[in-house]
Design a protein around this motif. Structure first.
Motif, PDB file in Angstrom:
ATOM      1  N   LYS A  72       0.826  -1.204   0.000  1.00 46.57           N
ATOM      2  CA  LYS A  72       0.000   0.000   0.000  1.00 46.57           C
ATOM      3  C   LYS A  72       0.866   1.263   0.000  1.00 46.57           C
ATOM      4  CE  LYS A  72      -3.836  -2.255   2.398  1.00 46.57           C
ATOM      5  NZ  LYS A  72      -4.631  -2.330   3.650  1.00 46.57           N
ATOM      6  N   THR A  75       2.199   1.639  -3.530  1.00 42.14           N
ATOM      7  CA  THR A  75       1.111   2.079  -4.404  1.00 42.14           C
ATOM      8  C   THR A  75       0.873   3.577  -4.245  1.00 42.14           C
ATOM      9  OG1 THR A  75       0.021  -0.082  -4.356  1.00 42.14           O
ATOM     10  CG2 THR A  75      -1.337   1.808  -4.947  1.00 42.14           C
ATOM     11  N   ALA A  76       0.935   4.063  -3.018  1.00 43.63           N
ATOM     12  CA  ALA A  76       0.744   5.496  -2.757  1.00 43.63           C
ATOM     13  C   ALA A  76       1.818   6.327  -3.448  1.00 43.63           C
ATOM     14  CB  ALA A  76       0.752   5.762  -1.253  1.00 43.63           C
ATOM     15  N   LEU A  78       3.728   5.363  -6.112  1.00 45.37           N
ATOM     16  CA  LEU A  78       3.635   5.206  -7.561  1.00 45.37           C
ATOM     17  C   LEU A  78       2.459   5.979  -8.156  1.00 45.37           C
ATOM     18  CD1 LEU A  78       4.430   1.382  -7.873  1.00 45.37           C
ATOM     19  CD2 LEU A  78       5.942   3.289  -8.437  1.00 45.37           C
ATOM     20  N   SER A  79       1.391   6.122  -7.383  1.00 45.35           N
ATOM     21  CA  SER A  79       0.197   6.811  -7.876  1.00 45.35           C
ATOM     22  C   SER A  79       0.214   8.304  -7.568  1.00 45.35           C
ATOM     23  CB  SER A  79      -1.058   6.180  -7.267  1.00 45.35           C
ATOM     24  OG  SER A  79      -1.087   6.396  -5.864  1.00 45.35           O
ATOM     25  N   ASN A  80       1.305   8.774  -6.952  1.00 43.58           N
ATOM     26  CA  ASN A  80       1.455  10.185  -6.556  1.00 43.58           C
ATOM     27  C   ASN A  80       0.536  10.597  -5.411  1.00 43.58           C
ATOM     28  OD1 ASN A  80       3.415  10.670  -8.607  1.00 43.58           O
ATOM     29  ND2 ASN A  80       1.773  10.927 -10.096  1.00 43.58           N
ATOM     30  N   ALA A  81      -0.043   9.627  -4.722  1.00 41.91           N
ATOM     31  CA  ALA A  81      -0.805   9.945  -3.520  1.00 41.91           C
ATOM     32  C   ALA A  81       0.147  10.351  -2.402  1.00 41.91           C
ATOM     33  CB  ALA A  81      -1.648   8.750  -3.095  1.00 41.91           C
ATOM     34  N   SER A 100       9.520  -1.006 -14.259  1.00 45.43           N
ATOM     35  CA  SER A 100       9.101   0.388 -14.116  1.00 45.43           C
ATOM     36  C   SER A 100      10.063   1.319 -14.859  1.00 45.43           C
ATOM     37  CB  SER A 100       9.069   0.781 -12.631  1.00 45.43           C
ATOM     38  OG  SER A 100       8.836   2.164 -12.484  1.00 45.43           O
ATOM     39  N   LYS A 225       9.924   8.490  -6.212  1.00 44.69           N
ATOM     40  CA  LYS A 225      10.109   8.198  -7.629  1.00 44.69           C
ATOM     41  C   LYS A 225      11.237   9.050  -8.187  1.00 44.69           C
ATOM     42  CE  LYS A 225       5.875   8.734  -9.238  1.00 44.69           C
ATOM     43  NZ  LYS A 225       4.717   8.658 -10.178  1.00 44.69           N
TER      44      LYS A 225
END
Length: 331
Positions: A72, A75-76, A78-81, A100, A225
């Protein structure tokens, strides 16, 4: 009247000059969204940085979110959250192996050993690892660093995790302590403060430290990132500098002082227990004293992953680790 006018005009000009400067200062404050893999005393320097205002000193406003899981957290990011993730370095290797084109880069290390302890149901005065043979062992999630380190240490002491003991891994991470407390297992691998709580309650007894046994590894690091780091080099530098200030603060202050500072993040935990945990982690060198993730630690990480059969491919240190930021702020 002239004197009143001059005084009033002077105050007006001061206000005219100060307000834009204050607004300008506010514009320089940058918000950084950080996702931590879990809430843990293991991450004490991060909370010290927040409570002591080290991020604010660098012009950063940190918004901290607990994501409760390595997948999680990643994912945060990678998704820019989240701009920055605090999670085990192995996750960056997993993402890279999936091809990636914007890899997640480790830039500041927070903890440098495993944070789990071996807890026995029975009190053992002279513990030896061969006492685990034939025992029932409550392990951690397959592929996660705690389990990989656990298996690495067991094999180091001549124990085959699949043949020499009964390994239970079908219990959710959050329910492992409850399972042990209810009577499942002879031994369990636990993080703090649960391990010390079990000792206080007479449920179990800490007999060994996986952190001491496995040596230095980049157990939890701050990562972002590659694209974010290139776009925000000053932010990464300021963030790393604040973390290093906190690392030095924890190193130079007592466990009690550190516990008092970070207690707001653990309101349901007794202060004396926080102090015990901080002291245990500090005494075994779990808190990194600088943010540099060196090549030897990176190699040790991949050796542990490989031994567990979880290394998708070997990745060079300079591919997923940036030490330049940490080295520059330490000069």
């Amino acid at each position: 009247m002239k004197k009143w006018f001059k005084a009033g005009f002077a105050l007006f000009m001061v206000a005219v000059l100060i307000i834009p400067l204050a607004a300008c200062g506010q514009d320089k404050v940058q918000t950084v969204k950080v996702a931590e893999v879990t809430r843990s005393i293991f991450y004490a320097p991060q909370y010290v940085a927040l409570e002591k205002g080290f991020f604010e000193e660098e012009g950063l406003k940190v918004e901290l979110t607990t994501t409760w899981g390595g997948d999680k957290t990643m994912t945060a990011v990678l998704s820019n959250a989240a701009d920055i993730g605090l999670v085990g370095s192995e996750t960056s290797i997993y993402v890279y192996a999936q091809g990636s084109n914007d890899p997640v880069i480790n830039f500041a290390q927070l903890t440098q050993t495993d944070g789990t302890f071996l807890v026995s149901r029975e009190k053992i005065n002279d513990f030896s690892w061969d006492q685990l043979k034939g025992a029932t062992y409550l392990g951690q999630r397959t592929g996660g660093m705690p389990q990989m380190v656990g298996e690495f240490v067991l094999k180091k002491h001549g124990i085959d995790p699949k043949e020499d003991l009964e390994m239970i891994q079908n219990i959710d991470y959050a329910n492992i302590p409850n399972a042990f407390a209810s009577g499942t297992g002879d031994f369990v691998q636990l993080f703090e403060p649960q391990a010390s709580m079990f000792e206080l309650e007479g449920i179990g007894h800490i007999v060994a430290s996986f952190g001491t046994e496995s040596g230095h590894v980049p157990y939890t690091t701050f990562m972002a990132k590659q694209s974010y780091m290139k776009k925000n080099p000053e932010t990464i530098e300021k963030f790393t500098r604040a973390i290093h200030k906190a690392q030095k603060w924890v190193e130079s202050h007592s466990a009690k002082e550190t516990a008092e500072v970070i207690q707001p993040f653990f309101k349901d935990t007794d202060l004396s227990l926080i102090e015990t945990v901080v002291d245990r982690y500090k005494s075994q060198g779990s808190y990194a004293t600088d943010p540099i993730l060196d090549e030897e630690e990176w190699k040790n990480l991949q050796d542990i992953m490989d031994e567990a059969g979880e290394l998708p491919e070997e990745v060079s240190h300079d591919t997923l680790v940036n030490t330049e930021v940490a080295e520059d702020i330490m000069k």
